[in-house]
Design a protein around this motif. Sequence first.
Motif, PDB file in Angstrom:
ATOM      1  N   ASN A 174      49.499  -9.614 -32.431  1.00  0.00           N
ATOM      2  CA  ASN A 174      49.849  -8.451 -33.477  1.00  0.00           C
ATOM      3  C   ASN A 174      49.799  -7.168 -32.938  1.00  0.00           C
ATOM      4  O   ASN A 174      50.757  -6.241 -33.214  1.00  0.00           O
ATOM      5  CB  ASN A 174      48.736  -8.608 -34.776  1.00  0.00           C
ATOM      6  CG  ASN A 174      49.030  -9.653 -35.744  1.00  0.00           C
ATOM      7  OD1 ASN A 174      49.937 -10.325 -35.638  1.00  0.00           O
ATOM      8  ND2 ASN A 174      47.780 -10.038 -36.217  1.00  0.00           N
ATOM      9  N   ALA A 175      48.973  -6.996 -31.962  1.00  0.00           N
ATOM     10  CA  ALA A 175      49.232  -5.434 -31.300  1.00  0.00           C
ATOM     11  C   ALA A 175      50.332  -5.341 -30.471  1.00  0.00           C
ATOM     12  O   ALA A 175      51.026  -4.563 -30.285  1.00  0.00           O
ATOM     13  CB  ALA A 175      47.833  -5.217 -30.490  1.00  0.00           C
ATOM     14  N   VAL A 176      50.755  -6.570 -29.765  1.00  0.00           N
ATOM     15  CA  VAL A 176      51.964  -6.336 -29.040  1.00  0.00           C
ATOM     16  C   VAL A 176      53.226  -6.271 -29.715  1.00  0.00           C
ATOM     17  O   VAL A 176      54.177  -5.476 -29.682  1.00  0.00           O
ATOM     18  CB  VAL A 176      52.243  -7.708 -28.036  1.00  0.00           C
ATOM     19  CG1 VAL A 176      53.503  -7.702 -27.466  1.00  0.00           C
ATOM     20  CG2 VAL A 176      51.220  -7.719 -27.421  1.00  0.00           C
ATOM     21  N   LYS A 177      53.150  -7.037 -31.077  1.00  0.00           N
ATOM     22  CA  LYS A 177      54.272  -6.884 -32.048  1.00  0.00           C
ATOM     23  C   LYS A 177      54.431  -5.164 -32.532  1.00  0.00           C
ATOM     24  O   LYS A 177      55.548  -4.525 -32.686  1.00  0.00           O
ATOM     25  CB  LYS A 177      54.194  -7.708 -33.097  1.00  0.00           C
ATOM     26  CG  LYS A 177      54.434  -9.036 -32.803  1.00  0.00           C
ATOM     27  CD  LYS A 177      54.134 -10.148 -34.089  1.00  0.00           C
ATOM     28  CE  LYS A 177      54.452 -11.706 -33.572  1.00  0.00           C
ATOM     29  NZ  LYS A 177      54.130 -12.513 -34.885  1.00  0.00           N
ATOM     30  N   ALA A 178      53.184  -4.695 -32.823  1.00  0.00           N
ATOM     31  CA  ALA A 178      53.102  -3.412 -33.352  1.00  0.00           C
ATOM     32  C   ALA A 178      53.783  -2.612 -32.286  1.00  0.00           C
ATOM     33  O   ALA A 178      54.446  -1.250 -32.577  1.00  0.00           O
ATOM     34  CB  ALA A 178      51.916  -3.090 -33.855  1.00  0.00           C
ATOM     35  N   LEU A 179      53.232  -2.545 -30.952  1.00  0.00           N
ATOM     36  CA  LEU A 179      53.719  -1.781 -29.923  1.00  0.00           C
ATOM     37  C   LEU A 179      55.177  -1.903 -29.666  1.00  0.00           C
ATOM     38  O   LEU A 179      56.084  -0.680 -29.728  1.00  0.00           O
ATOM     39  CB  LEU A 179      53.125  -2.204 -28.816  1.00  0.00           C
ATOM     40  CG  LEU A 179      53.197  -1.540 -27.366  1.00  0.00           C
ATOM     41  CD1 LEU A 179      52.524  -0.124 -27.783  1.00  0.00           C
ATOM     42  CD2 LEU A 179      52.461  -2.107 -26.190  1.00  0.00           C
TER      43      LEU A 179
END
Length: 183
Positions: A174-179
């Motif tokens: 989820n953090a990579v997608k948000a980034l």
Amino acid sequence: MRPLLHVLSLIAALALPAAAPAALKVGVKAPSFDTRASLAGKDFDFSLAKALKKGPVVLYFFPAAFTKGCTVEAHEFAEATDDFARLGATVVGMAADPIEKLNQFSVQECRNKFAVGVATPAMIKGYDVALEAGLIPNVTGRTNRTSYVIAPDGRIVFVHSELGVAGHVSGTMNAVKALKAKR
């Protein structure tokens, strides 16, 4: 009998979902490092700085190769590695194990999908991932289970520190997608 009890207590403790607080917070600069790592059973020099030039890095620390929880986590990251790659992220696991053991772990449990590297004492201190003294009897020099997502600028954008395996892969994904959505 005593060594067997020690091994059994280590395995049981590594599977427990106890808290493992990390001191590095979102927004701080990740410590740079170079270490030996293994991918598909072949060891090589890994550099965080070089990996960040390609995109974000999912850096996850785990207590010990071939233990129950660490094997489950490696399988989960292996299954998600292609999705991370499509998002431009590199996955690398770190443990305070010898490179020879990580060569085997990279094939058998990481399924040749991502690199695993040697977590040195300096890295363990720098990332504040030392396994809490006394959590596992007679075990020192190991890392807790902490996952970071490091943006290409070297800043930490996500931290999940929990000895249980739940939430590490989904949280970093989820953090990579948000980034990626911000770029």
